[in-house]
Design a protein around this motif. Structure first.
Motif, mmCIF file in Angstrom:
data_model
loop_
_atom_site.group_PDB
_atom_site.id
_atom_site.type_symbol
_atom_site.label_atom_id
_atom_site.label_comp_id
_atom_site.label_asym_id
_atom_site.label_seq_id
_atom_site.Cartn_x
_atom_site.Cartn_y
_atom_site.Cartn_z
ATOM 1 N N THR A 1 0.883 -1.043 0.135
ATOM 2 C CA THR A 1 -0.029 -0.040 0.137
ATOM 3 C C THR A 1 0.946 1.197 0.000
ATOM 4 O OG1 THR A 1 -1.864 -0.984 1.175
ATOM 5 C CG2 THR A 1 -1.561 1.280 1.300
ATOM 6 N N ASP B 1 0.771 4.820 0.780
ATOM 7 C CA ASP B 1 -0.419 5.669 1.661
ATOM 8 C C ASP B 1 -0.288 7.125 1.496
ATOM 9 O OD1 ASP B 1 -1.983 6.535 3.817
ATOM 10 O OD2 ASP B 1 -2.036 4.723 4.724
ATOM 11 N N SER C 1 -3.039 3.274 12.079
ATOM 12 C CA SER C 1 -3.065 3.508 10.833
ATOM 13 C C SER C 1 -2.378 1.732 10.398
ATOM 14 C CB SER C 1 -2.110 4.328 10.357
ATOM 15 O OG SER C 1 -1.744 4.299 8.848
ATOM 16 N N GLY D 1 -5.719 0.956 9.013
ATOM 17 C CA GLY D 1 -5.723 2.174 8.064
ATOM 18 C C GLY D 1 -7.033 2.695 7.947
ATOM 19 N N LYS D 2 -7.356 2.847 6.452
ATOM 20 C CA LYS D 2 -8.888 3.573 6.325
ATOM 21 C C LYS D 2 -9.965 2.528 6.098
ATOM 22 C CE LYS D 2 -7.001 7.316 3.762
ATOM 23 N NZ LYS D 2 -5.451 7.050 3.877
ATOM 24 N N ASP E 1 -7.960 0.320 2.331
ATOM 25 C CA ASP E 1 -6.490 0.395 1.948
ATOM 26 C C ASP E 1 -5.325 -0.870 1.902
ATOM 27 O OD1 ASP E 1 -6.440 1.380 4.172
ATOM 28 O OD2 ASP E 1 -5.225 3.216 3.489
ATOM 29 N N ARG E 2 -5.924 -1.701 2.536
ATOM 30 C CA ARG E 2 -5.141 -2.826 2.864
ATOM 31 C C ARG E 2 -5.690 -4.221 2.396
ATOM 32 N NH1 ARG E 2 -3.027 1.451 4.490
ATOM 33 N NH2 ARG E 2 -2.553 1.938 6.404
ATOM 34 N N VAL F 1 3.071 -1.165 4.032
ATOM 35 C CA VAL F 1 2.745 0.190 3.908
ATOM 36 C C VAL F 1 3.822 0.872 3.962
ATOM 37 C CG1 VAL F 1 0.887 1.808 4.930
ATOM 38 C CG2 VAL F 1 0.409 -0.555 5.233
ATOM 39 N N TYR G 1 4.238 5.006 3.621
ATOM 40 C CA TYR G 1 4.001 6.320 3.880
ATOM 41 C C TYR G 1 4.629 7.455 3.133
ATOM 42 C CZ TYR G 1 1.132 4.027 7.719
ATOM 43 O OH TYR G 1 0.414 3.214 8.435
ATOM 44 N N ASN H 1 1.285 -4.968 8.069
ATOM 45 C CA ASN H 1 0.223 -5.730 8.558
ATOM 46 C C ASN H 1 0.137 -7.224 8.211
ATOM 47 O OD1 ASN H 1 -2.736 -6.513 8.401
ATOM 48 N ND2 ASN H 1 -2.995 -4.758 9.615
#
Length: 792
Positions: free
Chosen positions: A427, A429, A450, A454-455, A458-459, A468, A470, A478
């Protein structure tokens, strides 16, 4: 479509003169290289299988045995005691000399195999010896000294990753009597006299009736299976769960705490993705050194690190009981052959990124170049694509139904296959995370949340792990839990962080080192055709996941007043010390004790996973109750007894004499037999209001904490197990730092992660003050990074 053109190796047209065939040289070359690469991998695996299969001997030892036997024949002695002559009688017609040589070689081979079997059997018996764990630290008995010498003799030289697998002992089945005795002892501090008497009667009835029958079936399974627990544990605890795996099951790991090697998102991805594939290469060649304590640990879980995905199962009837086979289909684990690509998510789009070109792994700079192409891609998400990942974050049954209805054919199936067959998921991010800003403590809490959820879209929570990256160069991981336990993934994560920073490195501008082949094909954007009905299901799954994510309260903090160095000087186990601290903190927070879960590994045994250490004991509760009453000398005696009790329980759990996995398997057998046990039902219904786990540092040699003290990871964490409880993960880093990750739920009025964190901090200071009265009172205010570097 671009991918369709790339897939065609030749083209042809029909003309009046006949068929004109136009071969694609590039495609045929790629097919040839792919075949060569595949055969190389097969040869390596075959070679490693032979080496592992004959371990602790070596293939070359066969030649030594053959030469030795042939040499004895020329001295007219017969070490076979007539067996070579017997074999010679059954060899087809050939010269007498040839018959003698062939029969000697056959006898030598049989002798060699017998020696291997004997050595492996001896090694297995040696690895079954666990008394060394129960000896006082620094005082080794003569028996253990002899045992250590024999283990070294029978272990051979330069073992591969899986060399010890065939020699590891099977997990033993404890006796019913011992398990029930330890269980009743573990719950005594949690019950009044009436409750305890009731449970004691249930246990006695179970032991004298149903328990004997269930134990017989369990012993039968232990004789037949490699491990009587692990397959049921994976299936019933993980794969049959119908609730979201996000927060409830998945866990996370953090980046370096105080430094970010580069602020460039694509560059960080380039180095670490390359490092992931270097680790996979070492894994396939079995070049990773077997993890060991004093003796080696089982490496079976390493087989599923890459190319693994959890796929949802659908309910086929009324869900009456999670252990009734006819009522539910469980999730499945999809483990595939090597993938030469990853799938990348960015701003609602999914991209397939190949990391091999013409049979070679792309360099970090080339991977950065490809990642930057994805970041710069202006195309919008397709209809229904942006929040597609929410399906993996919600309940499992709706995801299973949607997968069957909308992703079983056509373009959707092809794109989903790309995701599920990828080596892992990435991801990109748009947020910035890490210890930053005016409130670094709050930023760490946000960073943890996060990585955990996350959102919520988005994973890809079903992948074995998702990485992830950033916007500010920070990263994290994760992981799905069913395929393996955290230490296995932590080993990979430590390797990746170290290779990224200390071997690959970055240039002065922060980019990956090396050159770029600008002719690399662009990452392939995945296509989707999401119908409105599927979009509605995505929205429903997202709503479920979002409510779960919003309810999580997280607090991450670093304790730097002292670490394991000072704890060890007090002649105390750091883990037992922290577990006692958590008991003190919980009692002060809730004014009561609770059933406490501490994860302990059972990888001393073949296919071992985890066991539970019940950290709340009679001894620990007696010490905590006495804190406001007794003097220091009395408290120290109670504390030493509590710490020793914890160590004893930990050793028992590691050596196959734990409580909970045995009771769990007895319960599974009772469900297969369709018999009810009031005792087992009560045992399995008890909530774990305090669930704890230590994130071990396994490869300290990869990090130079003397010269680079800021290059330390914050560890990782997980969500709360009980709705009214806490989840606590801690990482003991070096001698002077302990990181804590605390989770609970906002919806419970009695829990607060920050309040509990303050109780943990104070309990650490109070317990050390008791053990070492000369300990100075530290500054309790949050400290900034420059102060941290100065102290370290």
């Amino acid at each position: 479509m671009a991918e369709a053109h790339q897939a065609v190796a030749f083209q042809f047209t029909v003309t009046p003169e006949g068929i004109d065939v136009q071969l694609s040289h590039q495609a045929l070359t790629e097919i040839y290289r792919s075949g060569v690469r595949s055969w190389k991998k097969r040869i390596i695996r075959l070679k490693n299988s032979v080496i592992t299969g004959v371990y602790p001997a070596s293939p070359s030892s066969w030649l030594f045995v053959v030469i030795a036997i042939l040499a004895t024949m020329y001295t007219r002695s017969d070490p076979s005691m007539g067996l070579i002559a017997k074999i010679q009688e059954h060899i087809p017609t050939m010269s007498t000399q040839c018959q003698a040589v062939v029969s000697a070689v056959l006898f030598s081979t049989m002798l060699w195999l017998l020696l291997i079997f004997t050595m492996r059997l001896c090694l297995k018996q040696l690895l079954s010896y666990h008394r060394w764990m129960f000896e006082q630290h620094g005082k080794m008995s003569n028996t253990t000294k002899v045992w250590v010498a024999l283990v070294r003799i029978f272990s051979g030289r330069k073992p591969l990753l899986y060399s010890y697998q065939g020699s590891l002992p099977n997990l033993p089945v404890p006796t019913i009597k011992d398990t029930l005795k330890r269980y009743l002892e573990s719950v005594r501090p949690l019950m009044d006299d009436a409750q305890y008497e009731h449970l004691t009667n249930l246990a006695a009835e179970f032991e004298n009736s149903l328990g004997k029958r269930l134990q017989w079936y369990l012993k039968l399974k232990a004789l037949w299976a490699s491990n009587y627990v692990s397959d049921w544990w994976e299936e019933y605890i993980y794969l049959r769960g119908r609730n979201p795996i996000m927060v409830n099951s998945n866990y996370y790991g953090m980046d370096f705490l105080y430094v970010t090697p580069t602020p460039i998102q694509a560059a960080r991805a380039g180095n670490s993705i390359h490092a992931f594939f270097l680790y996979r290469r070492k894994l396939h060649k079995e070049e990773i050194k077997p993890v060991s304590t004093v003796i080696p640990l089982c490496a079976a879980q390493c087989e599923r690190i890459f190319n693994t995905t959890r796929t949802p199962g659908e309910e086929t009837g009324k869900q009456t009981d999670m252990y009734t086979h006819r009522d539910i289909h469980n999730d499945n684990m999809m483990f595939l052959t090597d993938s030469d690509y990853i799938v990348v998510y960015h701003r609602g789009r999914y991209f397939r990124l190949r990391v091999y070109q013409a049979g070679r792994l792309l360099s970090p700079r080339e991977i950065e170049f490809q990642i930057q192409r994805i970041l710069d891609d202006p195309s919008p998400p397709l209809k229904g694509e942006a929040k597609l990942g929410a399906l993996t974050a919600g309940d499992r049954i709706p995801w299973a139904k949607a997968r069957k209805a909308y992703f079983s054919s056509g373009v959707n199936k092809r794109s989903l296959d790309y995701i599920e067959r990828a080596a892992f998921f990435v991801t990109l991010d748009d947020d910035e995370q890490g210890m930053m800003g005016d409130d670094p403590a709050a930023s760490l809490d946000c960073y943890a949340k996060s990585l955990l959820h996350g959102k919520c879209y988005d994973r890809w929570f079903d992948k074995s792990f998702s990485v992830v990256y950033y916007k500010n160069g920070k990263n994290g991981i994760n992981a799905e839990h069913s395929w393996a336990d955290a230490p296995v993934l932590a080993h990979l994560w430590e390797y990746t962080l170290a290779i990224d920073s200390f071997q690959l490195g970055y240039n002065a501008e922060g980019h990956c080192k090396g050159d770029v082949d600008s002719s690399l094909p662009r990452p392939q954007k995945l296509s989707w055709e999401i119908p409105p009905e599927c979009e509605e299901q995505i929205s429903q799954s997202l709503a479920v996941a979002q409510a779960l994510a919003d309810d999580v309260d997280f607090h991450v903090f670093s304790f730097r007043d002292f670490g394991k160095g000072k704890i060890k000087k007090c002649r105390v186990s750091p883990d037992a010390f922290i577990q006692m601290v958590l008991q003190m903190a919980y009692y002060r927070d809730q004014t009561t004790f609770c059933l406490t879960y501490e994860a302990s590994m059972t990888r001393l045994f073949r296919e071992g996973r985890t066991e539970t250490v019940r950290s709340c004991t009679n001894e620990s509760s007696a010490f905590i109750r006495a804190l406001e009453v007794f003097d220091r000398e009395q408290l120290l005696r109670l504390l030493r007894a509590a710490l020793e009790k914890h160590q004893q329980l930990y050793r028992l759990a590691m050596t196959g004499s734990g409580i909970d996995r045995h009771l769990f398997c007895l319960y599974v057998v009772s469900k297969y037999l369709r018999v009810d046990s009031p005792f087992l039902k009560e045992v399995l219904s008890e909530p774990w209001r305090l669930s704890t786990s230590q994130t071990p540092v396994q490869q300290a040699e990869l990090f130079d904490l003397v010269n680079y003290p800021e290059y330390i990871s914050c560890g990782g964490g997980f969500g709360p197990v009980a709705d009214d409880g806490y989840g606590v993960s801690y990482c003991i880093v070096g001698d002077d730092l302990i990181n804590f990750h605390i989770s609970c739920k906002h919806s419970c009025p009695n829990t607060d992660a920050h309040k509990f964190g303050a109780q943990v901090r104070q309990a650490l200071l109070d317990l050390m003050q008791l053990l070492n009265p000369k300990q100075k009172e530290p500054n309790k205010t949050e400290e900034s990074r420059p102060e941290i570097k100065k102290d370290l």
